[in-house]
Design a protein around this motif. Structure first.
Motif, mmCIF file in Angstrom:
data_model
loop_
_atom_site.group_PDB
_atom_site.id
_atom_site.type_symbol
_atom_site.label_atom_id
_atom_site.label_comp_id
_atom_site.label_asym_id
_atom_site.label_seq_id
_atom_site.Cartn_x
_atom_site.Cartn_y
_atom_site.Cartn_z
ATOM 1 N N PHE A 1 0.841 -1.201 0.000
ATOM 2 C CA PHE A 1 0.000 0.000 0.000
ATOM 3 C C PHE A 1 0.871 1.245 0.000
ATOM 4 N N GLU B 1 1.760 4.684 1.596
ATOM 5 C CA GLU B 1 1.552 5.300 2.898
ATOM 6 C C GLU B 1 0.960 6.701 2.771
ATOM 7 N N ARG B 2 1.147 7.333 1.592
ATOM 8 C CA ARG B 2 0.639 8.694 1.414
ATOM 9 C C ARG B 2 -0.825 8.682 1.019
ATOM 10 N N PHE C 1 -2.803 5.796 0.837
ATOM 11 C CA PHE C 1 -3.537 4.736 1.519
ATOM 12 C C PHE C 1 -4.278 3.829 0.548
ATOM 13 N N ASP D 1 3.197 3.876 9.069
ATOM 14 C CA ASP D 1 2.609 4.027 7.729
ATOM 15 C C ASP D 1 1.309 3.237 7.595
ATOM 16 N N GLY D 2 1.277 2.054 8.211
ATOM 17 C CA GLY D 2 0.059 1.249 8.155
ATOM 18 C C GLY D 2 -1.097 1.871 8.919
ATOM 19 N N CYS D 3 -0.759 2.734 9.883
ATOM 20 C CA CYS D 3 -1.788 3.372 10.706
ATOM 21 C C CYS D 3 -2.218 4.714 10.143
ATOM 22 N N GLY D 4 -1.733 5.081 8.978
ATOM 23 C CA GLY D 4 -2.080 6.379 8.408
ATOM 24 C C GLY D 4 -1.346 7.517 9.093
ATOM 25 N N TRP E 1 1.531 8.871 8.272
ATOM 26 C CA TRP E 1 2.503 9.586 7.437
ATOM 27 C C TRP E 1 2.306 11.108 7.519
ATOM 28 N N ARG E 2 3.339 11.783 7.996
ATOM 29 C CA ARG E 2 3.325 13.249 8.143
ATOM 30 C C ARG E 2 2.107 13.753 8.901
#
Ligand SMILES: [Zn+2]
Lengths: 155, 380
Positions: free
Chosen positions: A59, A61-62, A64, B58-61, B63-64
């Motif tokens: 996936f 990460e940006r 989703f 990243d899997g948890c949303g 990112w930044r």
């Protein structure tokens, strides 16, 4: 307490007796399968932000979103940074120092860590130097990042 | 949420993403509508990743985004929802994504071994204790104090594994009998194998939103009415194990916030933490949903059945759905969400429940975490 001698106090050695069994995952197995079976480097491309992740991921990460488009990267790449390590992780002096580099493969927007091979003299290396992946012969590949022996400078 | 399973091919990151994406999809939201992300996950040793908070980001949303991991052992899955609630209820964020993940199959030969170092290195570790010892000692004390029989405890396994047959994510739904439970091997007396939840891989997630945002997103929001948590002494041998005081304190904190004065009348559905059969009963008493020592009798009378007066663990719980530690607690919150919206399918309890409580438990068996949710907006 300052000055306390460890040998005069009660002590006990213990450990957490476990090992870890990791999976490459839905995304990662594409990369390791292609590397083992074909000696190729594959990634996945995000249709929304156009990132090309190498090794492949499941996936973005940006965005989703699921990454379904497989892309092949070239074994050629460019050094983004590099170092030469003389010390191991316990602080001991390495008999054979290790050269490492961050490499961006042609066709990838991401950067990976690996070893630089046959580098005795760092003055030959610079950021922007071109490198090529050295991939082990088929019989020796097991589906590991070490199926890539490392990167060799392209003169 | 993902399916709960024995051995997932997915990486921990992938499990987290699958659950987070499912939660966003169900809310018809995109990641860029999320202001902050919260991860709940139990010991690093399970996934085999030190600092698994940043590994899973990243899997948890995350990112930044403002992102953090919280951890109170087995209590994490319910606590993480409270942690996300702080961020929204404080006015800091309009929305938060809460993801709980665990991949226990990474940990070899068995996740139990990761627990040896939670015991005191001088007074306990040399005895080579196992977590099961604590549960066995606690169950025995609970049973002896109230003259509870093994048959009464075994009924929890029967009910929860049966309830899990209706859960699409369940690992161990089954139709079994009290006799089967008592015939299963004794792991540490009086704990029998079928009284114990499995080790599992899985993830679960929820989206939290401020009141006005939630009303725009859906015509039937589920409201977090109260949160509570409490930690008792880490000298676990000094607690009187027959009753979980820390759950009582955590529950009253949440009930007060929710305006609940008589839990037994005002809670319509309960999802107490059930990693072991006796724990469901023990926790129901701590949650003030049964008088001390009386939960086994109410269970035998059918009060806690799916169509009973107070449905308990209609999801199937940890005993039936599975126990990927932190994810299991969040699974209970997900269940209340579906039940209160009338979307629980085959598991739906009758009578349009309006308020439910979820609870989890962990650390050195002394943390209680509680969240009360309902169909009406809280007044606080
Ligand atoms: Zn993308």
């Amino acid at each position: 307490m300052a000055g306390t001698q460890l040998r005069h106090i009660a002590k006990w050695r213990g450990e957490i007796p476990i090992e870890s069994l990791y999976t490459a995952g839905i995304g990662g197995q594409r990369f390791f399968k292609a590397l083992k079976e074909k000696g190729k480097l594959v990634g996945t491309r995000c249709r929304r932000c156009h990132q090309v992740f190498v090794p492949s991921r499941q996936f973005c990460e940006r965005c989703f979103v699921e990454l379904t488009e497989e892309v092949r990267a070239q074994p050629d790449g460019v050094i983004k940074s590099f170092s030469y390590a003389y010390i191991d992780h316990n602080g001991g002096r390495l008999k054979h120092p290790v050269a490492s580099a961050l490499v961006q493969l042609e066709g990838a927007t991401t950067v990976m860590l690996h070893r630089l091979l046959e580098v005795k003299d760092l003055s030959r290396v610079s950021i922007g130097s071109r490198v090529k992946a050295v991939i082990k012969p088929k019989g020796k590949r097991i589906g590991s990042i070490l199926d890539i022996e490392g990167f060799r400078l392209v003169e | 949420m993902t399916k709960f399973m024995r051995r997932a091919l997915e990486t921990p990151k992938e499990l987290a993403w699958l659950a987070a994406k499912a939660a966003l999809d169900s809310a018809e939201m995109k990641l860029d509508q999320i202001d902050g992300a919260v991860l709940g996950s139990a010991p690093d040793a399970f996934d085999g990743m030190h600092m698994k908070g940043e590994y899973l980001a990243d899997g948890c949303g995350g990112w930044r985004k403002p992102y953090l991991r919280c951890y109170v052992g087995g209590g994490t899955g319910v606590y993480a929802v409270a942690q996300g609630w702080f961020q929204v209820a404080s006015g800091l964020f309009d929305t938060a994504l809460v993801v709980c993940e665990e991949k226990m199959s990474t940990c070899q030969p068995h996740p139990q071994a990761a627990f040896i170092s939670i015991f005191d290195p001088f007074t306990e570790q040399p005895l080579k204790p196992n977590l099961l010892w604590i549960f066995a000692l606690e169950q025995n004390r609970y049973m002896q104090t109230h003259h509870i029989t093994l048959e009464e405890i075994a009924r929890v396994s029967v009910k929860n594994k049966r309830n899990a047959l209706g859960h699409p994510s369940a690992q161990l739904g089954a139709e079994i009998t009290v006799k089967d439970v008592l015939a299963s091997e004794v792991m540490a007396w009086p704990v029998h194998r079928l009284m114990v939840s499995p080790t599992s891989d899985g993830a679960a997630a929820v989206v939290l939103a401020a009141g006005d945002v939630a009303r725009r997103l859906t015509s039937k929001p589920v409201w977090i009415q109260g949160v509570g948590w409490c930690l008792d002494t880490a000298y676990w041998t000094n607690r009187d194990l027959y009753y979980p005081e820390y759950v009582e304190k955590a529950a009253w904190m949440a009930y007060r916030m929710a305006g609940v004065k008589e839990p037994r009348r005002e809670i319509n559905i309960a999802e107490p933490y059930d990693p072991f059969a006796y724990k469901e009963l023990h926790h129901l008493e701590g949650l003030q949903l049964a008088p001390k020592g009386q939960a086994p009798k109410l269970l035998a009378d059918g009060v806690f059945d799916r169509d009973g007066d107070l449905p308990v663990t209609p999801s199937g719980g940890l005993l039936g759905v599975g126990n990927p530690i932190a994810a299991a607690g969040t699974m209970k919150i997900c269940e209340l969400f579906w039940q209160l919206r009338g979307e629980a399918g085959r598991r739906q309890v009758p009578g349009k429940p309006e308020r439910g409580v979820a609870q989890a438990w962990g650390d050195l068996m002394q943390v209680g975490t509680v969240v009360v949710v309902g169909t009406s907006e809280p007044k606080h």
